[in-house]
Scaffold this motif. Sequence first.
Motif, mmCIF file in Angstrom:
data_model
loop_
_atom_site.group_PDB
_atom_site.id
_atom_site.type_symbol
_atom_site.label_atom_id
_atom_site.label_comp_id
_atom_site.label_asym_id
_atom_site.label_seq_id
_atom_site.Cartn_x
_atom_site.Cartn_y
_atom_site.Cartn_z
ATOM 1 N N ALA A 7 -10.212 -5.459 -2.045
ATOM 2 C CA ALA A 7 -8.850 -5.951 -1.877
ATOM 3 C C ALA A 7 -8.058 -4.874 -1.147
ATOM 4 O O ALA A 7 -8.506 -3.724 -1.041
ATOM 5 N N ASP A 9 -4.043 -3.283 -0.849
ATOM 6 C CA ASP A 9 -2.625 -3.229 -1.192
ATOM 7 C C ASP A 9 -1.860 -2.847 0.069
ATOM 8 O O ASP A 9 -2.233 -1.898 0.770
ATOM 9 N N ASN A 124 -0.707 -7.819 -1.890
ATOM 10 C CA ASN A 124 -2.111 -7.582 -2.194
ATOM 11 C C ASN A 124 -2.906 -8.752 -1.648
ATOM 12 O O ASN A 124 -2.499 -9.898 -1.815
ATOM 13 N N ALA A 125 -4.022 -8.450 -0.992
ATOM 14 C CA ALA A 125 -4.858 -9.508 -0.430
ATOM 15 C C ALA A 125 -6.327 -9.144 -0.570
ATOM 16 O O ALA A 125 -6.694 -7.972 -0.482
ATOM 17 N N SER A 126 -7.123 -10.153 -0.780
ATOM 18 C CA SER A 126 -8.565 -9.974 -0.733
ATOM 19 C C SER A 126 -8.958 -9.625 0.698
ATOM 20 O O SER A 126 -8.395 -10.159 1.655
ATOM 21 N N TYR A 127 -9.929 -8.755 0.846
ATOM 22 C CA TYR A 127 -10.394 -8.352 2.171
ATOM 23 C C TYR A 127 -10.873 -9.551 2.989
ATOM 24 O O TYR A 127 -10.776 -9.551 4.214
ATOM 25 N N ASN A 129 -9.503 -12.527 2.907
ATOM 26 C CA ASN A 129 -8.401 -13.456 3.155
ATOM 27 C C ASN A 129 -7.637 -13.043 4.415
ATOM 28 O O ASN A 129 -6.538 -12.479 4.361
ATOM 29 N N VAL A 149 -12.973 -3.995 -6.052
ATOM 30 C CA VAL A 149 -12.632 -4.818 -7.203
ATOM 31 C C VAL A 149 -13.933 -5.272 -7.860
ATOM 32 O O VAL A 149 -14.792 -5.864 -7.214
#
Length: 155
Positions: A7, A9, A124-127, A129, A149
């Motif tokens: 993820a 930040d 915050n985002a998932s890699y 996404n 994560v």
Amino acid sequence: PDYDGVAIDFTNRSSAIDLARLAVTPAPYQLRRIDRDLAPLLSGFDYYVTMYGGMERALEATIGYCVIHGADIVSEAVAGPLARGIAEIGVGTHEQHRKRGLATAVSARVIQECEARGYRPFWNASYQNAPSITLARRLGFQAEQPFRVLAWSDS
């Protein structure tokens, strides 16, 4: 772990990005603050109601806006919990209404209010996404901190 991923930040939003210009929805969409009438119609606001022990407390402890099309909420962004001067922003847009700038508009409006109240927003985002990562950058977030994560399920 049942999940092993990355993820990111996003922090340190640039004030050079004109949020007022981004916080505009095209007709016939309407941008509205989330209130006690709209909150029950949102896909995940019950999470905040449970966390804070009631609707009024949840509305006080979050900053949220939504985009309405006809009688439907088609995009929403909520910052919360608001704690220690920081506000994490989450956003979602119904699939059939994507790629129209709605997530940008609703997120920009939430960030405007966070900053006006003295909160420092972060994203915050998932890699995986890519749309969320692109949106974070469009909104002016400059510092990117990736992290691993790991998650385990109860079953």
